[in-house]
Design an enzyme around this catalytic site. Structure first.
Site, short mmCIF file in Angstrom:
data_model
loop_
_atom_site.label_atom_id
_atom_site.label_comp_id
_atom_site.label_asym_id
_atom_site.label_seq_id
_atom_site.Cartn_x
_atom_site.Cartn_y
_atom_site.Cartn_z
N GLU A 283 31.81 23.87 64.08
CA GLU A 283 30.37 23.95 64.34
C GLU A 283 29.55 23.82 63.06
O GLU A 283 28.51 23.18 63.05
CB GLU A 283 30.02 25.27 65.05
N TYR B 188 22.22 29.21 66.85
CA TYR B 188 23.01 28.18 67.54
C TYR B 188 24.51 28.40 67.31
O TYR B 188 25.29 28.45 68.26
CB TYR B 188 22.61 26.76 67.05
N ASP C 80 20.50 23.00 70.57
CA ASP C 80 20.45 22.06 69.44
C ASP C 80 19.58 20.88 69.86
O ASP C 80 18.92 20.94 70.91
CB ASP C 80 21.88 21.64 69.03
#
Ligand code: SF4
Length: 354
Positions: free
Chosen positions: A47, A130, A148
């Protein structure tokens, strides 16, 4: 703010919407090597790398990173230079330094265990809302939302949202919509299904509505507004800087400087130099920069090459000159360290992409 409560995805069709998008995700999602793991450390690494990097560019980096640092312990014990070297070419090096710092924190203060919920994950360096939501929902099945760029675009179209998605008010509203939607089993798969839809079908230009698994729930499709959405703030023209750098050679070695670890390109090595000021010639700028950064005078020998490069907020044209030191002793005034290095050893140093 517009009232979206009439949107199909907030009505009693919510469950059917979730089922449709997750069914599509299960059968059509891209087969990416780093997907499918429940290891929170691997998800975290992936990520962070994919935050500002395209999937095709980021995937080899994820694979190399997890091979060299397969656990949070191996990352915590690594030298920062080794971490930056693996990141070389990816840009946004603060991500690498924060990942490294956070790994050290997890090992020192949490016995090597990552927090298991989004709220606590957000306390780690470099982990925003996020990333925390992605790790918590995928690794720990917490019903935590993610938002996002893909999620914003998909939801703004599904709701036929006329508001600017770049404003904090609309961004907050989209977080609330995702909070409402991420329910039930496999919240991680649900989050990934919305992002995947944005990446593959509901693309910024020319969304492929005819292949969309949630077309029947989409208000933009119903109103034929998908090509005008999302509403965004027009991009400002990015400044373009002329940069001069000196490849100063002495006895076959070149002078390299290490940038301070905080700030842009922190901890990376470079040839010394800097920005050409308005009205200044390249030569004058190079003499000035070298005097300011190293406290020496140089003789400029040749123009070696020119490199164009774009960062997120500005562009540069980099003019490289071969130079010779004419007097003084180089002192690190703008760098934390200076070294004379043979070209055959450049490999051992991390340089900015340009
Ligand atoms: Fe996006 Fe078209 Fe699907 Fe609506 S129907 S979500 S605009 S791809």
């Amino acid at each position: 703010m517009t009232d979206y409560s009439t949107s199909a995805i907030f009505s009693n069709k919510k469950t059917a919407f979730r089922r449709a998008i997750m069914h599509w995700y299960t059968h059509q999602a891209r087969d990416l090597s780093w997907r499918g793991t429940r290891d929170p450390y691997a998800i975290w690494v992936a990520e962070i790398i994919l935050q500002q990097t395209r999937v095709d560019q980021g995937t080899p980096y994820i694979e190399r990173f997890l091979k060299q640092f397969p656990t949070v312990h191996t990352l915590a014990e690594a030298d920062e230079d080794a971490v930056l070297k693996l990141w070389e070419g990816l840009g946004y090096y603060t991500r690498a330094r924060n990942l490294h710092k956070a790994a050290q924190h997890v090992v020192e203060h949490r016995q090597g265990q990552l927090p298991t919920n989004a709220k606590e994950l957000e306390t780690l360096p470099g982990v925003g809302r996020y990333t925390a939501g992605a790790i918590a929902s995928i690794a720990f099945e917490e019903t935590a939302p993610v938002v996002d760029g893909n999620v914003k675009r998909v939801l703004s179209r599904l709701c036929n949202c006329p508001d600017n998605i770049d404003t904090p008010a609309t961004t907050n509203a989209i977080w609330e919509w995702m909070t409402t939607l991420v329910r039930g089993k496999s919240p991680g798969n649900f989050n990934q299904s919305v992002m995947e839809l944005g990446a593959k079908i509901c693309t910024p230009r020319n969304p492929i509505c005819t292949s969309c698994p949630v077309q029947r729930y989409c208000l933009a499709y119903a109103h034929d507004t998908q090509s005008t959405l999302p509403v965004r703030t027009p991009k400002k023209k990015v400044p373009h800087h002329q940069i001069v750098v000196a490849a100063i050679k002495k006895n076959g070695r070149y002078l390299l400087g290490k940038r301070p670890s905080e700030g842009m390109l922190g901890g990376l090595w470079e040839f010394p130099g800097g920005k050409v000021e308005s009205g200044e010639s390249h030569e004058a700028a190079l003499h000035r920069e070298i005097a300011e950064e190293l406290g020496i005078r140089i003789e400029i020998l040749d123009a070696l090459c020119t490199v164009e490069h774009a960062y997120s907020h500005f562009k540069i044209t980099l003019h490289v000159y071969t130079c010779r030191q004419s007097n003084g002793t180089p002192t690190p005034k703008a760098h934390t360290e200076l070294k004379w290095v043979y070209p055959k050893h450049f490999e051992q140093y991390t340089f900015p992409k340009a």
